[in-house]
Design an enzyme around this catalytic site. Structure first.
Site, PDB file in Angstrom:
ATOM      1  N   ASP A  17       0.837  -1.200   0.000  1.00  0.00           N
ATOM      2  CA  ASP A  17       0.000   0.000   0.000  1.00  0.00           C
ATOM      3  C   ASP A  17       0.874   1.253   0.000  1.00  0.00           C
ATOM      4  O   ASP A  17       2.006   1.227   0.478  1.00  0.00           O
ATOM      5  CB  ASP A  17      -0.910  -0.020   1.240  1.00  0.00           C
ATOM      6  CG  ASP A  17      -2.106   0.913   1.082  1.00  0.00           C
ATOM      7  OD1 ASP A  17      -2.323   1.441  -0.023  1.00  0.00           O
ATOM      8  OD2 ASP A  17      -2.817   1.114   2.087  1.00  0.00           O
ATOM      9  N   GLY A  18       0.329   2.329  -0.527  1.00  0.00           N
ATOM     10  CA  GLY A  18       1.014   3.619  -0.439  1.00  0.00           C
ATOM     11  C   GLY A  18       1.631   4.106  -1.742  1.00  0.00           C
ATOM     12  O   GLY A  18       2.326   5.121  -1.753  1.00  0.00           O
ATOM     13  N   ASN A  19       1.345   3.407  -2.837  1.00  0.00           N
ATOM     14  CA  ASN A  19       1.902   3.854  -4.125  1.00  0.00           C
ATOM     15  C   ASN A  19       1.406   5.253  -4.482  1.00  0.00           C
ATOM     16  O   ASN A  19       2.158   6.098  -4.978  1.00  0.00           O
ATOM     17  CB  ASN A  19       1.491   2.909  -5.257  1.00  0.00           C
ATOM     18  CG  ASN A  19       2.075   1.519  -5.095  1.00  0.00           C
ATOM     19  OD1 ASN A  19       2.876   1.285  -4.198  1.00  0.00           O
ATOM     20  ND2 ASN A  19       1.675   0.604  -5.956  1.00  0.00           N
ATOM     21  N   TRP A  22       3.000   7.927  -2.288  1.00  0.00           N
ATOM     22  CA  TRP A  22       4.412   8.087  -2.706  1.00  0.00           C
ATOM     23  C   TRP A  22       4.484   9.026  -3.912  1.00  0.00           C
ATOM     24  O   TRP A  22       5.316   9.934  -3.972  1.00  0.00           O
ATOM     25  CB  TRP A  22       4.982   6.715  -3.054  1.00  0.00           C
ATOM     26  CG  TRP A  22       6.427   6.687  -3.423  1.00  0.00           C
ATOM     27  CD1 TRP A  22       7.493   6.465  -2.591  1.00  0.00           C
ATOM     28  CD2 TRP A  22       6.979   6.865  -4.752  1.00  0.00           C
ATOM     29  NE1 TRP A  22       8.670   6.495  -3.303  1.00  0.00           N
ATOM     30  CE2 TRP A  22       8.386   6.745  -4.629  1.00  0.00           C
ATOM     31  CE3 TRP A  22       6.431   7.117  -6.009  1.00  0.00           C
ATOM     32  CZ2 TRP A  22       9.245   6.859  -5.725  1.00  0.00           C
ATOM     33  CZ3 TRP A  22       7.285   7.235  -7.094  1.00  0.00           C
ATOM     34  CH2 TRP A  22       8.675   7.111  -6.941  1.00  0.00           C
ATOM     35  N   ARG A  30      -0.253   8.929 -10.145  1.00  0.00           N
ATOM     36  CA  ARG A  30      -0.307   7.679  -9.369  1.00  0.00           C
ATOM     37  C   ARG A  30       0.393   6.533 -10.095  1.00  0.00           C
ATOM     38  O   ARG A  30       0.981   5.651  -9.483  1.00  0.00           O
ATOM     39  CB  ARG A  30      -1.758   7.318  -9.073  1.00  0.00           C
ATOM     40  CG  ARG A  30      -2.472   8.302  -8.171  1.00  0.00           C
ATOM     41  CD  ARG A  30      -3.945   7.951  -8.030  1.00  0.00           C
ATOM     42  NE  ARG A  30      -4.132   6.646  -7.421  1.00  0.00           N
ATOM     43  CZ  ARG A  30      -4.064   6.421  -6.108  1.00  0.00           C
ATOM     44  NH1 ARG A  30      -3.833   7.422  -5.275  1.00  0.00           N
ATOM     45  NH2 ARG A  30      -4.237   5.214  -5.629  1.00  0.00           N
ATOM     46  N   SER A  62      -7.260  -5.862  -5.721  1.00  0.00           N
ATOM     47  CA  SER A  62      -8.345  -6.532  -4.996  1.00  0.00           C
ATOM     48  C   SER A  62      -9.633  -6.489  -5.816  1.00  0.00           C
ATOM     49  O   SER A  62      -9.758  -5.706  -6.773  1.00  0.00           O
ATOM     50  CB  SER A  62      -8.572  -5.846  -3.649  1.00  0.00           C
ATOM     51  OG  SER A  62      -9.212  -4.603  -3.858  1.00  0.00           O
ATOM     52  N   THR A  63     -10.598  -7.291  -5.420  1.00  0.00           N
ATOM     53  CA  THR A  63     -11.904  -7.280  -6.107  1.00  0.00           C
ATOM     54  C   THR A  63     -12.545  -5.893  -5.973  1.00  0.00           C
ATOM     55  O   THR A  63     -13.393  -5.524  -6.777  1.00  0.00           O
ATOM     56  CB  THR A  63     -12.852  -8.354  -5.509  1.00  0.00           C
ATOM     57  OG1 THR A  63     -12.771  -8.293  -4.084  1.00  0.00           O
ATOM     58  CG2 THR A  63     -12.470  -9.748  -5.956  1.00  0.00           C
ATOM     59  N   ASN A  65     -10.774  -3.047  -6.093  1.00  0.00           N
ATOM     60  CA  ASN A  65      -9.991  -2.039  -6.820  1.00  0.00           C
ATOM     61  C   ASN A  65     -10.577  -1.647  -8.174  1.00  0.00           C
ATOM     62  O   ASN A  65     -10.167  -0.651  -8.765  1.00  0.00           O
ATOM     63  CB  ASN A  65      -8.535  -2.504  -7.021  1.00  0.00           C
ATOM     64  CG  ASN A  65      -7.692  -2.404  -5.774  1.00  0.00           C
ATOM     65  OD1 ASN A  65      -6.719  -3.135  -5.591  1.00  0.00           O
ATOM     66  ND2 ASN A  65      -8.044  -1.481  -4.882  1.00  0.00           N
ATOM     67  N   ARG A 181       2.078  -5.186   6.006  1.00  0.00           N
ATOM     68  CA  ARG A 181       1.298  -4.143   5.339  1.00  0.00           C
ATOM     69  C   ARG A 181       2.103  -2.856   5.379  1.00  0.00           C
ATOM     70  O   ARG A 181       2.551  -2.421   6.451  1.00  0.00           O
ATOM     71  CB  ARG A 181      -0.057  -3.933   6.006  1.00  0.00           C
ATOM     72  CG  ARG A 181      -0.839  -2.835   5.295  1.00  0.00           C
ATOM     73  CD  ARG A 181      -2.290  -2.757   5.666  1.00  0.00           C
ATOM     74  NE  ARG A 181      -2.939  -1.862   4.708  1.00  0.00           N
ATOM     75  CZ  ARG A 181      -4.155  -1.977   4.244  1.00  0.00           C
ATOM     76  NH1 ARG A 181      -4.912  -2.967   4.645  1.00  0.00           N
ATOM     77  NH2 ARG A 181      -4.639  -1.110   3.383  1.00  0.00           N
ATOM     78  N   ARG A 187      -5.301  -2.708   8.809  1.00  0.00           N
ATOM     79  CA  ARG A 187      -6.389  -3.558   8.314  1.00  0.00           C
ATOM     80  C   ARG A 187      -5.800  -4.692   7.492  1.00  0.00           C
ATOM     81  O   ARG A 187      -4.718  -4.550   6.925  1.00  0.00           O
ATOM     82  CB  ARG A 187      -7.279  -2.775   7.327  1.00  0.00           C
ATOM     83  CG  ARG A 187      -8.140  -1.718   7.892  1.00  0.00           C
ATOM     84  CD  ARG A 187      -9.138  -1.255   6.814  1.00  0.00           C
ATOM     85  NE  ARG A 187      -8.489  -0.455   5.784  1.00  0.00           N
ATOM     86  CZ  ARG A 187      -8.260   0.842   5.891  1.00  0.00           C
ATOM     87  NH1 ARG A 187      -8.589   1.490   6.993  1.00  0.00           N
ATOM     88  NH2 ARG A 187      -7.680   1.492   4.916  1.00  0.00           N
TER      89      ARG A 187
HETATM   90  C1  FPP Z   1      -1.704   0.315  -3.354  1.00  0.00           C
HETATM   91  O1  FPP Z   1      -1.315   1.648  -3.389  1.00  0.00           O
HETATM   92  C2  FPP Z   1      -1.189  -0.404  -4.496  1.00  0.00           C
HETATM   93  C3  FPP Z   1      -1.945  -0.995  -5.465  1.00  0.00           C
HETATM   94  C4  FPP Z   1      -3.426  -1.003  -5.461  1.00  0.00           C
HETATM   95  C5  FPP Z   1      -1.356  -1.638  -6.610  1.00  0.00           C
HETATM   96  C6  FPP Z   1      -0.148  -2.486  -6.308  1.00  0.00           C
HETATM   97  C7  FPP Z   1       0.468  -2.847  -7.583  1.00  0.00           C
HETATM   98  C8  FPP Z   1       1.797  -2.777  -7.850  1.00  0.00           C
HETATM   99  C9  FPP Z   1       2.840  -2.390  -6.889  1.00  0.00           C
HETATM  100  C10 FPP Z   1       2.222  -3.205  -9.183  1.00  0.00           C
HETATM  101  C11 FPP Z   1       2.296  -4.682  -9.067  1.00  0.00           C
HETATM  102  C12 FPP Z   1       2.643  -5.351 -10.285  1.00  0.00           C
HETATM  103  C13 FPP Z   1       2.748  -6.695 -10.351  1.00  0.00           C
HETATM  104  C14 FPP Z   1       3.093  -7.317 -11.631  1.00  0.00           C
HETATM  105  C15 FPP Z   1       2.518  -7.553  -9.184  1.00  0.00           C
HETATM  106  P1  FPP Z   1      -2.446   2.781  -3.464  1.00  0.00           P
HETATM  107  O2  FPP Z   1      -2.575   3.172  -4.889  1.00  0.00           O
HETATM  108  O3  FPP Z   1      -3.674   2.304  -2.807  1.00  0.00           O
HETATM  109  O4  FPP Z   1      -1.737   3.903  -2.634  1.00  0.00           O
HETATM  110  P2  FPP Z   1      -2.457   5.005  -1.727  1.00  0.00           P
HETATM  111  O5  FPP Z   1      -3.211   4.276  -0.659  1.00  0.00           O
HETATM  112  O6  FPP Z   1      -1.295   5.780  -1.187  1.00  0.00           O
HETATM  113  O7  FPP Z   1      -3.343   5.808  -2.640  1.00  0.00           O
END
Ligand code: FPP
Length: 237
Positions: A17-19, A22, A30, A62-63, A65, A181, A187
């Site tokens: 989580d946290g992409n 970041w 994003r 996730s389902t 997302n 996590r 969670r």
């Molecule tokens: C959560 O961060 C991250 C995701 C929903 C996607 C995760 C996917 C990757 C890291 C790419 C994976 C690729 C492969 C091939 C496995 P968020 O977007 O919910 O971050 P936020 O909570 O800070 O908005």
């Protein structure tokens, strides 16, 4: 002295989580966070392997997302395709078996084909397992498992826990001992809810794209310090 191997999880599940945060902190879209998240996956797989952990399950989509903006969903799906294509050969050379867990019928045909190919190519590998959870939900997984047993004509009134465990996407793998996590939320978000019944949780404030070998080391140390009782009493003698 305690056996150090016993202090090491056999299987780690990671809620990445946290992409988005970041990326936002850097004024980037994003998608840049998700791309950086892939680099983090590479680092963590290497560090886990070096530490002696050979089974990882990554929560990639996730389902729930699907409710994200259409463009973001499309970006993520493209990233899954590109990453699968780009990484299968090296994972295969390293003896890693790839499995995608989740309801794959809702994925594009192209992604389904790539997934099937990656699984076929790596099916006999035994050095490690990488599960990637895409369109995954723990409740959906349990429903799918029960449906599968019903379709096989099993008498559901006689169902035992082991029967259902054997019908889940993760059949044959050890349950995760540790769930990590990132990005601070406390969670489990419908991730491996059956399998992680006794897992230790490690939550870090580190955002997924920043997660690396040192963060994994801290998670493993945290895990090793836990007193795992599996519902038993605490013996203070
Ligand atoms: C959560 O961060 C991250 C995701 C929903 C996607 C995760 C996917 C990757 C890291 C790419 C994976 C690729 C492969 C091939 C496995 P968020 O977007 O919910 O971050 P936020 O909570 O800070 O908005």
């Amino acid at each position: 002295m305690a056996d150090p191997a016993a202090q090491l999880p056999r299987h780690i599940g990671i809620i990445m989580d946290g992409n988005g945060r970041w990326a936002r902190r850097r004024g980037l879209p994003r998608s840049a966070g998700h791309r950086a998240g892939i680099q983090a996956i590479r680092r963590v797989m290497e560090a886990a392997d070096a530490a002696g952990v050979h089974c990882l399950t990554l929560y990639a989509f996730s389902t729930e997302n699907w409710s994200r903006p259409r463009r973001e969903v499309a970006t993520l799906m493209r990233l899954f395709e590109q990453t699968l294509k780009a990484e299968v050969d090296e994972l295969n050379r390293n003896g890693v078996r790839i499995r995608v867990i989740g309801r794959r019928a809702q994925l594009s045909e192209r992604l389904q084909r790539l997934v099937a190919e990656a699984e076929r190519t790596t099916a006999e590998n035994r050095s490690g397992v990488l599960n990637v959870a895409i369109n995954y939900g723990g409740r959906a997984e349990i429903v799918d498992g029960v449906r599968r047993l019903a379709e096989e004509g099993r008498d559901l009134t006689q169902l035992e826990e082991a029967d259902l465990a054997g019908a889940l996407y993760t059949a044959g793998l050890p349950d995760p001992d540790l769930i990590i996590r990132t990005a601070g939320e406390l969670r489990t978000s419908n991730f491996l809810i059956w399998q992680a019944a006794y897992a230790e949780l490690h939550v870090t404030q580190t955002l997924w794209p920043d997660f690396g070998a040192e963060d994994l080391r801290l998670a493993l140390l945290d895990y090793a310090s836990r007193d795992r009782r599996f519902g038993g009493v605490l013996d203070l003698s």
